[in-house]
Motif scaffolding. Structure first.
Motif, short mmCIF file in Angstrom:
data_model
loop_
_atom_site.label_atom_id
_atom_site.label_comp_id
_atom_site.label_asym_id
_atom_site.label_seq_id
_atom_site.Cartn_x
_atom_site.Cartn_y
_atom_site.Cartn_z
N CYS A 34 0.80 -1.23 0.00
CA CYS A 34 0.00 0.00 0.00
C CYS A 34 0.83 1.28 0.00
O CYS A 34 0.34 2.33 -0.41
CB CYS A 34 -0.93 0.01 1.21
SG CYS A 34 -2.05 -1.41 1.30
N LEU A 35 2.07 1.22 0.49
CA LEU A 35 2.91 2.41 0.54
C LEU A 35 4.11 2.31 -0.40
O LEU A 35 4.89 3.25 -0.50
CB LEU A 35 3.39 2.66 1.97
CG LEU A 35 2.28 3.00 2.99
CD1 LEU A 35 2.87 3.11 4.40
CD2 LEU A 35 1.59 4.31 2.62
N TRP A 207 4.43 8.81 7.03
CA TRP A 207 4.14 8.06 5.80
C TRP A 207 3.20 8.82 4.88
O TRP A 207 3.15 8.53 3.68
CB TRP A 207 3.56 6.69 6.15
CG TRP A 207 4.57 5.76 6.73
CD1 TRP A 207 5.92 5.79 6.55
CD2 TRP A 207 4.33 4.64 7.60
NE1 TRP A 207 6.54 4.77 7.24
CE2 TRP A 207 5.59 4.05 7.90
CE3 TRP A 207 3.18 4.09 8.15
CZ2 TRP A 207 5.72 2.93 8.71
CZ3 TRP A 207 3.30 2.97 8.97
CH2 TRP A 207 4.56 2.39 9.25
N LYS A 208 2.46 9.78 5.44
CA LYS A 208 1.57 10.57 4.58
C LYS A 208 2.34 11.34 3.51
O LYS A 208 1.76 11.78 2.51
CB LYS A 208 0.75 11.54 5.43
CG LYS A 208 -0.37 10.89 6.22
CD LYS A 208 -1.21 11.93 6.94
CE LYS A 208 -2.42 11.27 7.63
NZ LYS A 208 -2.01 10.37 8.72
N GLU A 209 3.64 11.53 3.71
CA GLU A 209 4.46 12.23 2.73
C GLU A 209 4.92 11.31 1.60
O GLU A 209 5.61 11.74 0.67
CB GLU A 209 5.68 12.86 3.42
CG GLU A 209 5.30 13.88 4.50
CD GLU A 209 6.49 14.40 5.28
OE1 GLU A 209 7.64 14.22 4.80
OE2 GLU A 209 6.29 14.96 6.37
N THR A 210 4.54 10.04 1.66
CA THR A 210 4.90 9.07 0.62
C THR A 210 4.17 9.41 -0.68
O THR A 210 2.95 9.63 -0.67
CB THR A 210 4.51 7.64 1.05
OG1 THR A 210 5.17 7.32 2.29
CG2 THR A 210 4.90 6.62 -0.01
N PRO A 211 4.88 9.45 -1.81
CA PRO A 211 4.20 9.69 -3.10
C PRO A 211 3.09 8.67 -3.34
O PRO A 211 3.28 7.47 -3.11
CB PRO A 211 5.34 9.52 -4.12
CG PRO A 211 6.60 9.83 -3.36
CD PRO A 211 6.34 9.32 -1.96
N GLY A 212 1.93 9.16 -3.78
CA GLY A 212 0.81 8.26 -4.06
C GLY A 212 0.05 7.82 -2.84
O GLY A 212 -0.81 6.92 -2.93
#
Length: 274
Positions: A34-35, A207-212
């Motif tokens: 998912c990430l 993790w919210k800064e992860t692309p997508g």
């Protein structure tokens, strides 16, 4: 590193302590599927990479892994020699060896630890049934009561590994050491509160800064919504439960502390209990 120091992306590497039979697959699935994170786990040597002389990211089952296996002492030593953490190829390290993983880090390349905890009695019973399903020879003809009475049963494994006391008796002193390690070093989650646990890991490790990230909401929701129904529910009134409790008295005390720490960290780090 201690939790009272801020997590810095690009410098600090998250380490997920995968406690056996405690829902670790949920976190690994969330990270890899998912990430789209690159993991250092036990998977990276599949496909003939055990003889690679240099670190690299490989694709296994359509997901990204570093070509190491840090689920074994030998694999951790190999990863250290190859400079796994310094390479920053892995977004997250995953291993059951909380006792050995610290050797991979140094003051300039620090680790940040998190873990998902399960009731130790449920974990112990789950381990028995897992081994039974794999036809583990020493368990032939043994039921759960037999297992709980035998030396095959784990004895306060959490407290032992956290206090570096894998042999001999354990007592309140070892328990206090284990508590202090968790208090200072770990963001803790509870398998009984998957959603709240992932929310705090998500918040702490940014993790919210992860692309997508937003586009993968559906993937994260599917993982969170999966309901686990025990195939072998264990009654608290059963003989097996009582025996496993005796074997894991200090782990149960540690679990009570983890549940309290889960609440405390909500206040300390601005994390949500849910």
């Amino acid at each position: 590193s201690d939790l009272n120091e801020p997590f810095i992306r690009g410098r600090d590497t998250p380490f997920f302590w995968h406690i056996p039979r405690s829902g670790g697959v949920i976190i690994k699935t969330m990270l890899s599927h998912c990430l789209n994170k690159t993991l250092a786990t036990e998977v990276g040597l599949l496909g003939g990479h055990e003889n690679d002389s240099e670190l690299k990211v490989v694709t296994v089952y359509d997901h990204k892994y570093v070509n190491v296996n840090i689920a074994t002492p030998e694999g951790i030593q190999r990863a250290k020699q190859m400079g796994l953490v310094r390479s920053h190829l892995a977004d997250t390290l995953v291993s059951p060896h909380v006792d050995l993983i610290p050797d991979l880090f140094d003051p300039a390349h620090r680790g940040r630890a998190f873990a998902l905890f399960r009731n130790p009695i449920d974990r112990a019973a789950s381990l028995y049934y897992y081994l039974k399903e794999t036809n583990y020879p020493p368990l032939e003809g043994k039921n759960l009561v037999d297992y709980a009475k035998s030396e095959l049963s784990e004895n306060n494994w959490l407290v032992r590994i956290l206090s570096d006391s894998m042999t001999g008796a354990v007592n309140e002193t070892h328990l206090e050491i284990a508590k202090e390690v968790l208090r200072r070093k770990f963001v803790v989650g509870l398998i009984e509160n998957k959603r709240g646990s992932f929310a705090r890991f998500d918040h702490y490790f940014k993790w919210k800064e992860t692309p997508g990230y937003d586009a993968q909401f559906g993937c994260r929701k599917r993982v969170m919504d999966e309901t686990y129904v025990p195939k072998h529910p264990l009654s608290k009134d059963s003989e097996a439960y009582g025996l496993l409790y005796e074997q894991n008295l200090y782990d149960m005390k540690l679990y009570d502390y983890v549940r309290e720490l889960f609440k405390q960290q909500s206040n300390l780090y601005g994390l949500q209990v849910f």
